[in-house]
Design a protein around this motif. Sequence first.
Motif, short mmCIF file in Angstrom:
data_model
loop_
_atom_site.label_atom_id
_atom_site.label_comp_id
_atom_site.label_asym_id
_atom_site.label_seq_id
_atom_site.Cartn_x
_atom_site.Cartn_y
_atom_site.Cartn_z
N SER A 4 0.74 -1.23 0.12
CA SER A 4 0.02 -0.10 -0.02
C SER A 4 0.92 1.34 -0.09
CB SER A 4 -0.70 -0.04 1.24
OG SER A 4 -1.69 1.33 1.38
N HIS A 5 0.87 1.79 -1.21
CA HIS A 5 1.62 3.17 -1.37
C HIS A 5 0.80 4.35 -0.61
CE1 HIS A 5 4.29 1.36 -4.08
NE2 HIS A 5 3.18 0.96 -4.88
N ARG A 6 -0.55 4.10 -0.61
CA ARG A 6 -1.61 5.11 0.26
C ARG A 6 -1.29 5.27 1.67
NH1 ARG A 6 -7.92 4.98 -0.39
NH2 ARG A 6 -8.51 7.06 -0.41
N HIS A 7 -1.09 3.91 2.21
CA HIS A 7 -0.89 3.88 3.88
C HIS A 7 0.76 3.49 4.05
CE1 HIS A 7 -5.28 4.78 4.35
NE2 HIS A 7 -5.33 3.43 3.37
N ARG A 8 1.28 3.01 3.36
CA ARG A 8 2.83 2.82 3.40
C ARG A 8 3.04 1.65 4.33
NH1 ARG A 8 6.29 6.51 1.20
NH2 ARG A 8 7.92 5.80 2.24
N GLN A 29 -9.87 -0.34 2.31
CA GLN A 29 -9.08 0.69 2.64
C GLN A 29 -7.79 1.05 1.64
OE1 GLN A 29 -9.92 2.11 5.66
NE2 GLN A 29 -11.34 0.08 5.93
N GLY A 31 -5.80 2.30 -1.96
CA GLY A 31 -5.94 3.24 -2.94
C GLY A 31 -6.01 2.49 -4.30
N SER A 32 -5.96 3.25 -5.46
CA SER A 32 -5.78 2.65 -6.76
C SER A 32 -4.66 2.31 -7.18
CB SER A 32 -6.50 3.58 -7.80
OG SER A 32 -5.82 4.81 -7.75
N ARG A 33 -3.69 2.94 -6.53
CA ARG A 33 -1.96 2.61 -7.09
C ARG A 33 -1.71 1.62 -5.99
NH1 ARG A 33 1.23 6.20 -5.29
NH2 ARG A 33 2.97 5.43 -6.62
N ASP A 34 -2.23 1.10 -5.05
CA ASP A 34 -1.79 -0.03 -4.17
C ASP A 34 -1.64 -1.39 -5.05
OD1 ASP A 34 -1.64 1.79 -2.42
OD2 ASP A 34 -3.41 1.37 -1.18
N HIS A 51 -10.44 -3.55 -5.36
CA HIS A 51 -10.04 -2.06 -5.68
C HIS A 51 -9.57 -1.90 -7.25
CE1 HIS A 51 -5.84 -3.37 -5.87
NE2 HIS A 51 -5.30 -2.20 -6.02
#
Length: 246
Positions: A4-8, A29, A31-34, A51
């Motif tokens: 998850s890049h969104r939540h690291r 939870q 994001g689209s880039r995860d 997702h």
Amino acid sequence: MIISHRHRFVFFHLGKTGGSSVTLALLPQLGSRDVVIGGLEDALTHGIPVHPGSWSVALSPPLWPRLVRGGVRQRRLAGGLNSAVKAYYRRRGLSGPHATPAEVRDYLDADWSGYFKFAFVRNPWDWAVSAYFWTYRNRPPERRPDFATYLARLEADTAEAARMRRWYFGLTLDGRPVCDMVGRFENLAEDLDAVRRRIGFAEPLCLPHAKRSSGRGHYRDHYSTQGRAAVARLFADAIADYGYRF
């Protein structure tokens, strides 16, 4: 597995440790880039929206034919979706749902050290029973070796035993632990909630039961003295690291 890049964070999905359920809990939870590899079929089965990033990957021009072929061959769209997503990330160095720490480190490159990393482990004696039934899930009982024979063959095949240890306990890199937190299958809900707080999600996660099993009894019921000792030898390091007992 999830990056998850969104939540690291990175979730390392070790085999037969409740990872599919953890993936389903985390999916809403993301994001689209995860990155999500595996669990997409379970998501559709449980009515959890996949997702958008996975659909974007699968529908990209190089891969949408694989999505269609996989869907037709497996007679379900989810099978084609899983196939296309796995192919996409294999080309980028991630081998699949059980991608190794080395693969994830290389994929993240300079960002590797800044991500919270976690996984779940399971009592090795319980795990071995689960792995046995998973290995022979498509064979009728009369065509399976018995559990004692399975363990004996596993212990005799050193390459396969090493692969199984990596599949279950592959949480080191250059001889050092990679995870900031290792939860336990036996305390899945409580430990996932600790992960949730660590990541910073405000609301509790819904933890579905992705892969139910039945009719196996307690794992201890499957063991002879010899089988118990075989697992102790096969997973001696993990038993010592996590303090598991039969």
